[in-house]
Design an enzyme around this catalytic site. Structure first.
Site, short mmCIF file in Angstrom:
data_model
loop_
_atom_site.label_atom_id
_atom_site.label_comp_id
_atom_site.label_asym_id
_atom_site.label_seq_id
_atom_site.Cartn_x
_atom_site.Cartn_y
_atom_site.Cartn_z
N ASN A 35 64.76 62.97 75.90
CA ASN A 35 63.47 63.65 76.01
C ASN A 35 62.33 62.74 75.57
O ASN A 35 61.27 62.70 76.21
CB ASN A 35 63.45 64.94 75.19
CG ASN A 35 64.13 66.09 75.89
OD1 ASN A 35 64.49 66.02 77.05
ND2 ASN A 35 64.32 67.18 75.15
N GLU A 83 70.23 64.29 73.92
CA GLU A 83 69.17 65.14 74.47
C GLU A 83 67.80 64.79 73.89
O GLU A 83 66.83 64.64 74.62
CB GLU A 83 69.48 66.63 74.21
CG GLU A 83 70.68 67.15 74.96
CD GLU A 83 70.48 67.21 76.47
OE1 GLU A 83 69.33 67.28 76.94
OE2 GLU A 83 71.49 67.18 77.18
N ARG A 142 66.22 66.90 86.29
CA ARG A 142 66.51 67.26 84.91
C ARG A 142 66.95 68.73 84.87
O ARG A 142 66.44 69.55 85.62
CB ARG A 142 65.27 67.06 84.01
CG ARG A 142 64.63 65.68 84.09
CD ARG A 142 65.50 64.56 83.60
NE ARG A 142 65.93 64.81 82.25
CZ ARG A 142 66.98 64.25 81.69
NH1 ARG A 142 67.73 63.41 82.37
NH2 ARG A 142 67.31 64.52 80.45
#
Length: 151
Positions: free
Chosen positions: A55, A51, A110
């Site tokens: 990002n 994650e 997303r």
């Protein structure tokens, strides 16, 4: 330092390319394996690395592979600390970005759950971001393994 407390660290830098996300997960998992984590703990840690790295690549650098993602990992006793950083565009409104289901890139489909997942899978999660200067995510998790308890 007491011989009963395991201590170790690693630093890793790589190009902000999406194919490096799996490399980052495996590298952190290999480093953490010295604590003999459970499969659930290992899965949680790999997920938060995915994650945070994703990002950085997608939001921090807008998929510009010239960017660099840095991962710092430290083990002290049974505690793992991960710091994942980029020098990308930063986050304009951190509180909004941390809201479940919010995404600044809906066109990429997303889920907007990255920060929520990191906060739920780790014991501590702190995000520091400055527009134009990048983002740093510090996360901690206690590993409840026999090896961590008895070394």
């Amino acid at each position: 330092m007491s011989s009963e407390q395991l201590s170790n660290f690693m630093n890793l830098q790589f190009s902000a390319k999406s194919e490096n996300e799996s490399f980052a997960r495996v590298a952190v998992a290999a480093f953490i394996s010295q604590l003999d984590p459970t499969m659930d703990e290992l899965s949680d840690l790999k997920t938060v690395v995915s994650e945070a790295v994703t990002n950085s690549i997608i939001h921090g650098y807008n998929n510009d592979s010239a960017g660099v993602v840095t991962i710092k990992a430290e083990i002290i006793g049974d505690m793992i600390t991960l710091v994942i950083e980029d020098q990308g565009q930063g986050i304009e409104d951190l509180e909004l970005a941390k809201q479940p289901l919010y995404t600044s890139k809906p066109e990429l489909e997303r889920s907007g759950m990255g920060f929520t997942i990191m906060e739920n899978f780790m014991d501590e999660c702190e995000v520091v971001s400055e527009p134009g200067r990048g983002t740093s995510i510090m996360m901690k998790k206690r590993i409840e393994s026999k090896k961590a308890l008895y070394n």
